[in-house]
Design a protein around this motif. Sequence first.
Motif, PDB file in Angstrom:
ATOM      1  N   GLU A  56     -32.015 -22.964 -18.718  1.00 19.22           N
ATOM      2  CA  GLU A  56     -31.203 -24.079 -19.207  1.00 19.22           C
ATOM      3  C   GLU A  56     -30.113 -24.454 -18.207  1.00 19.22           C
ATOM      4  OE1 GLU A  56     -28.605 -25.499 -23.123  1.00 19.22           O
ATOM      5  OE2 GLU A  56     -29.768 -23.638 -23.187  1.00 19.22           O
ATOM      6  N   VAL A  57     -29.443 -23.460 -17.666  1.00 23.98           N
ATOM      7  CA  VAL A  57     -28.374 -23.739 -16.708  1.00 23.98           C
ATOM      8  C   VAL A  57     -28.927 -24.377 -15.439  1.00 23.98           C
ATOM      9  CG1 VAL A  57     -26.657 -22.660 -15.198  1.00 23.98           C
ATOM     10  CG2 VAL A  57     -26.807 -21.972 -17.591  1.00 23.98           C
ATOM     11  N   SER A  58     -30.047 -23.871 -14.938  1.00 26.63           N
ATOM     12  CA  SER A  58     -30.603 -24.395 -13.689  1.00 26.63           C
ATOM     13  C   SER A  58     -31.090 -25.831 -13.842  1.00 26.63           C
ATOM     14  CB  SER A  58     -31.734 -23.498 -13.177  1.00 26.63           C
ATOM     15  OG  SER A  58     -32.863 -23.542 -14.028  1.00 26.63           O
ATOM     16  N   VAL A  59     -31.808 -26.121 -14.935  1.00 24.10           N
ATOM     17  CA  VAL A  59     -32.323 -27.486 -15.101  1.00 24.10           C
ATOM     18  C   VAL A  59     -31.180 -28.451 -15.386  1.00 24.10           C
ATOM     19  CG1 VAL A  59     -32.830 -27.461 -17.600  1.00 24.10           C
ATOM     20  CG2 VAL A  59     -34.269 -28.781 -16.039  1.00 24.10           C
ATOM     21  N   ARG A  60     -30.207 -28.005 -16.159  1.00 23.19           N
ATOM     22  CA  ARG A  60     -29.041 -28.850 -16.446  1.00 23.19           C
ATOM     23  C   ARG A  60     -28.294 -29.208 -15.172  1.00 23.19           C
ATOM     24  NH1 ARG A  60     -24.596 -25.878 -19.896  1.00 23.19           N
ATOM     25  NH2 ARG A  60     -23.949 -25.122 -17.857  1.00 23.19           N
ATOM     26  N   ASN A  61     -28.005 -28.202 -14.352  1.00 24.71           N
ATOM     27  CA  ASN A  61     -27.247 -28.447 -13.126  1.00 24.71           C
ATOM     28  C   ASN A  61     -28.021 -29.307 -12.126  1.00 24.71           C
ATOM     29  OD1 ASN A  61     -25.138 -26.980 -14.180  1.00 24.71           O
ATOM     30  ND2 ASN A  61     -25.603 -25.108 -13.054  1.00 24.71           N
ATOM     31  N   SER A  62     -29.334 -29.124 -12.104  1.00 24.80           N
ATOM     32  CA  SER A  62     -30.156 -29.944 -11.213  1.00 24.80           C
ATOM     33  C   SER A  62     -30.111 -31.412 -11.627  1.00 24.80           C
ATOM     34  CB  SER A  62     -31.608 -29.443 -11.223  1.00 24.80           C
ATOM     35  OG  SER A  62     -31.693 -28.153 -10.655  1.00 24.80           O
ATOM     36  N   PRO A  76     -20.197 -39.174 -16.969  1.00 29.90           N
ATOM     37  CA  PRO A  76     -20.165 -39.252 -18.438  1.00 29.90           C
ATOM     38  C   PRO A  76     -19.323 -40.409 -18.966  1.00 29.90           C
ATOM     39  CG  PRO A  76     -19.866 -36.978 -17.722  1.00 29.90           C
ATOM     40  CD  PRO A  76     -19.719 -37.847 -16.509  1.00 29.90           C
ATOM     41  N   PHE A  77     -18.447 -40.945 -18.117  1.00 30.25           N
ATOM     42  CA  PHE A  77     -17.556 -42.028 -18.543  1.00 30.25           C
ATOM     43  C   PHE A  77     -17.975 -43.393 -17.987  1.00 30.25           C
ATOM     44  CE2 PHE A  77     -15.323 -37.993 -18.248  1.00 30.25           C
ATOM     45  CZ  PHE A  77     -14.765 -37.883 -19.519  1.00 30.25           C
ATOM     46  N   GLU A  78     -19.086 -43.405 -17.233  1.00 33.50           N
ATOM     47  CA  GLU A  78     -19.527 -44.642 -16.599  1.00 33.50           C
ATOM     48  C   GLU A  78     -20.409 -45.462 -17.534  1.00 33.50           C
ATOM     49  OE1 GLU A  78     -18.692 -45.954 -13.746  1.00 33.50           O
ATOM     50  OE2 GLU A  78     -17.402 -44.275 -13.141  1.00 33.50           O
ATOM     51  N   LYS A  79     -20.011 -46.708 -17.762  1.00 37.81           N
ATOM     52  CA  LYS A  79     -20.785 -47.598 -18.630  1.00 37.81           C
ATOM     53  C   LYS A  79     -22.181 -47.827 -18.073  1.00 37.81           C
ATOM     54  CE  LYS A  79     -20.813 -50.189 -22.356  1.00 37.81           C
ATOM     55  NZ  LYS A  79     -20.579 -49.637 -23.707  1.00 37.81           N
ATOM     56  N   GLY A  80     -22.268 -47.873 -16.758  1.00 40.17           N
ATOM     57  CA  GLY A  80     -23.560 -48.097 -16.126  1.00 40.17           C
ATOM     58  C   GLY A  80     -24.565 -47.013 -16.456  1.00 40.17           C
ATOM     59  N   ARG A 102     -16.666 -37.461 -25.197  1.00 40.75           N
ATOM     60  CA  ARG A 102     -15.732 -37.946 -24.190  1.00 40.75           C
ATOM     61  C   ARG A 102     -14.294 -37.503 -24.437  1.00 40.75           C
ATOM     62  NH1 ARG A 102     -18.281 -43.999 -23.212  1.00 40.75           N
ATOM     63  NH2 ARG A 102     -19.757 -43.387 -21.569  1.00 40.75           N
ATOM     64  N   TYR A 103     -14.003 -37.149 -25.672  1.00 37.84           N
ATOM     65  CA  TYR A 103     -12.650 -36.673 -25.985  1.00 37.84           C
ATOM     66  C   TYR A 103     -12.314 -35.391 -25.228  1.00 37.84           C
ATOM     67  CZ  TYR A 103     -14.466 -32.839 -28.839  1.00 37.84           C
ATOM     68  OH  TYR A 103     -15.095 -31.688 -29.256  1.00 37.84           O
ATOM     69  N   LEU A 104     -13.346 -34.700 -24.741  1.00 32.31           N
ATOM     70  CA  LEU A 104     -13.115 -33.454 -23.997  1.00 32.31           C
ATOM     71  C   LEU A 104     -12.419 -33.711 -22.664  1.00 32.31           C
ATOM     72  CD1 LEU A 104     -16.516 -31.668 -24.717  1.00 32.31           C
ATOM     73  CD2 LEU A 104     -14.277 -31.071 -25.667  1.00 32.31           C
ATOM     74  N   GLY A 105     -12.563 -34.915 -22.134  1.00 34.24           N
ATOM     75  CA  GLY A 105     -11.742 -35.339 -21.005  1.00 34.24           C
ATOM     76  C   GLY A 105     -12.283 -35.132 -19.611  1.00 34.24           C
ATOM     77  N   THR A 106     -13.188 -34.165 -19.413  1.00 32.45           N
ATOM     78  CA  THR A 106     -13.707 -33.917 -18.067  1.00 32.45           C
ATOM     79  C   THR A 106     -15.226 -33.825 -18.097  1.00 32.45           C
ATOM     80  OG1 THR A 106     -13.696 -31.490 -18.174  1.00 32.45           O
ATOM     81  CG2 THR A 106     -11.639 -32.590 -17.495  1.00 32.45           C
ATOM     82  N   SER A 107     -15.834 -34.160 -16.966  1.00 32.88           N
ATOM     83  CA  SER A 107     -17.283 -34.090 -16.860  1.00 32.88           C
ATOM     84  C   SER A 107     -17.805 -32.682 -17.102  1.00 32.88           C
ATOM     85  CB  SER A 107     -17.733 -34.576 -15.476  1.00 32.88           C
ATOM     86  OG  SER A 107     -17.372 -35.919 -15.263  1.00 32.88           O
ATOM     87  N   ILE A 110     -17.894 -31.747 -20.751  1.00 35.47           N
ATOM     88  CA  ILE A 110     -18.933 -32.501 -21.453  1.00 35.47           C
ATOM     89  C   ILE A 110     -20.314 -31.926 -21.149  1.00 35.47           C
ATOM     90  CG2 ILE A 110     -20.103 -34.738 -21.594  1.00 35.47           C
ATOM     91  CD1 ILE A 110     -17.343 -36.039 -21.220  1.00 35.47           C
ATOM     92  N   VAL A 111     -20.575 -31.622 -19.892  1.00 40.78           N
ATOM     93  CA  VAL A 111     -21.856 -31.039 -19.496  1.00 40.78           C
ATOM     94  C   VAL A 111     -22.132 -29.757 -20.277  1.00 40.78           C
ATOM     95  CG1 VAL A 111     -23.051 -29.847 -17.607  1.00 40.78           C
ATOM     96  CG2 VAL A 111     -21.960 -32.065 -17.203  1.00 40.78           C
TER      97      VAL A 111
END
Length: 217
Positions: A56-62, A76-80, A102-107, A110-111
Amino acid sequence: MTFSRDEITHLPKVLSAPRFATYLAEKNGDKEKALALYQWNLETSAAFLVPLQICEVSVRNSIVTAIETVYGSNWPFEKGFEITLRDPKKAYSQRKNLTALRYLGTSGKIVAELKFVFWQKMLTFSHDADLWNTHFRAIFPNTDTNKTVQELRSTGYDHLEKIRSLRNRIAHHEPIFRRNIQDEYDRIREVIFWTDVTAAGWVDKIETVTGMIATKP
């Protein structure tokens, strides 16, 4: 595996009749054999946590690496990026999963909180144009060069669906003894291998899943 008389009497009650019934049926009503199978299922499920975590960690980070390449570190905050995510009304929504965090504040935060299914859903054809046609082989460098990106991406999606199913069964303390344990491990290992050969070898060194196969009662 041997069980005391008290264990044979009390453990089925602790486990609950409906839960134990699956094991009892598998062993033709023999409580001791059913308990042995339950214990094996328990220990095998626990053993899977190591390769599942690395997978899970490897595929997520990739996948994060690919997204960052296109949308930047604050993706995570980009509308695009947000508008590329599916948002069905009556099923799991990647978009809602992301925006609700998004309330967590940092990428990074959120990840860590996005559901495993979020990463699986990233491996769909809808992301071929913006991500996978260009970046799939870079983030998964050890995939089969004889297959197209679309074939590999589809295989990855299917692998993660099966891995997620196994993960969820283990998380909900459900039986896995009828599954092909070697196939389950090999699938997890393959996904790790796609990202990093050394990591796959390390998992082979520390995993205890495959050793459980021969001990199944």
